[in-house]
Motif scaffolding. Sequence first.
Motif, short mmCIF file in Angstrom:
data_model
loop_
_atom_site.label_atom_id
_atom_site.label_comp_id
_atom_site.label_asym_id
_atom_site.label_seq_id
_atom_site.Cartn_x
_atom_site.Cartn_y
_atom_site.Cartn_z
N PHE A 177 52.46 -26.65 -63.27
CA PHE A 177 53.86 -27.11 -62.50
C PHE A 177 54.87 -25.99 -63.17
O PHE A 177 55.72 -25.36 -62.77
N LEU A 178 54.56 -25.69 -64.53
CA LEU A 178 55.61 -24.73 -65.49
C LEU A 178 55.16 -23.45 -65.14
O LEU A 178 55.52 -22.77 -65.99
N GLU A 179 53.84 -23.09 -64.68
CA GLU A 179 53.42 -21.89 -64.68
C GLU A 179 52.96 -21.30 -66.07
O GLU A 179 53.37 -19.97 -66.01
N LEU A 180 52.53 -22.07 -66.94
CA LEU A 180 52.40 -21.49 -68.15
C LEU A 180 50.79 -21.23 -68.14
O LEU A 180 50.01 -21.65 -67.60
N PRO A 233 47.15 -13.17 -73.73
CA PRO A 233 48.56 -13.02 -74.16
C PRO A 233 48.88 -13.99 -75.27
O PRO A 233 48.28 -15.06 -75.13
N LEU A 234 49.83 -13.79 -76.13
CA LEU A 234 50.06 -14.64 -77.25
C LEU A 234 50.39 -15.90 -76.81
O LEU A 234 50.11 -17.26 -77.37
N LEU A 235 51.35 -16.13 -75.54
CA LEU A 235 51.75 -17.23 -75.03
C LEU A 235 50.51 -18.07 -74.60
O LEU A 235 50.54 -19.39 -74.80
N ALA A 268 48.83 -19.71 -77.69
CA ALA A 268 49.47 -20.50 -78.13
C ALA A 268 49.40 -22.14 -77.41
O ALA A 268 49.43 -23.11 -77.92
N VAL A 269 49.53 -21.86 -76.09
CA VAL A 269 49.22 -23.04 -75.06
C VAL A 269 48.09 -23.50 -75.39
O VAL A 269 47.94 -24.77 -75.38
N SER A 270 46.97 -22.77 -75.30
CA SER A 270 45.66 -23.41 -75.59
C SER A 270 45.29 -24.27 -76.76
O SER A 270 44.91 -25.44 -76.84
N LEU A 271 45.94 -23.52 -77.79
CA LEU A 271 45.83 -24.09 -79.24
C LEU A 271 46.52 -25.35 -79.22
O LEU A 271 45.96 -26.28 -79.72
N GLY A 272 47.78 -25.49 -78.42
CA GLY A 272 48.61 -26.60 -78.35
C GLY A 272 47.72 -27.73 -77.92
O GLY A 272 47.87 -28.80 -78.32
N ILE A 273 47.10 -27.47 -76.71
CA ILE A 273 46.19 -28.46 -76.14
C ILE A 273 45.10 -29.12 -76.95
O ILE A 273 44.63 -30.08 -77.01
N VAL A 274 44.54 -27.92 -77.44
CA VAL A 274 43.29 -28.41 -78.72
C VAL A 274 43.79 -29.13 -79.73
O VAL A 274 43.23 -30.50 -79.86
#
Length: 267
Positions: free
Chosen positions: A117-120, A196-198, A201-207
């Motif tokens: 939804f946020l296209e992250l 990409p860095l973002l 970061a998103v993947s690590l946040g989910i982990v």
Amino acid sequence: MSETAHRNESAIWATLVAVGLAAFGIAATQVTTLPAFLLDPALIDAPAEASMAARTLMMVLNFVGFALAGAIYLAWTGRGWAYVDLRWPTTRGWLYVVGGIVVSILFYVVASILLQFLELPATENQIVEIIGDDQTMILLMIVIVFFFNAPAEEFLFRNVVQKRLYDAVTKYQAVVIASLIFALVHLPVYFLADAPLLAVAVSLGIVFGGSVIFGWLYAETDNLVVPIAAHAAFNAFQFGLLYLAFEYDIQEPAPSMVVDLFALVGL
């Protein structure tokens, strides 16, 4: 020195020890997986093209490395196997297992929907590269998560790292710190994908979020079997979805969610 200052110093030291244990676990996997790379050097540059035997051996030995690191630490510090909270769960414990499975699945589904939804952006980890489109390897991974992946990771990061932190911080502070360490352990894996860095970061946040769930289960029950069972069942569910997506050639929108969930599994 005040009690607060002493506690802060202890917390810093305990965190450094926890980070060191995680680093030791990673180093141990570099050694234990060597036989797999010797069996098939293709694992280095093209893991999906390596033999199934080599890929399976590498995955198994990788988690053996984590377990070995934890066992060495317990032996070296004199804690021994008495330190391991391994026992058959009570009825209450099994309720936590079921609740943990449900919550973890809901968390990853909601996270996947939000990302779309946020296209992250998000990035894959090496498991995706190792499996490729091999359905048999997916089934083998279900076996591996039950007997090697979940037991080894929960043993090291919950019963050793998280429990070690109890000496300096509260249980729930330990859950957060151990989960941060667990997420950071995956940093080299995601950066190797040249993402990409973002996205990293998103993947690590989910982990991190998934790790908090399993860490909370351990903190609530003081029983290693509970997070192991929930972790294994959750990962098996993800691999099961991926298998069905390949088996029945499911098209959008189902595969996108399956791939998103799988890419963020954080094994």
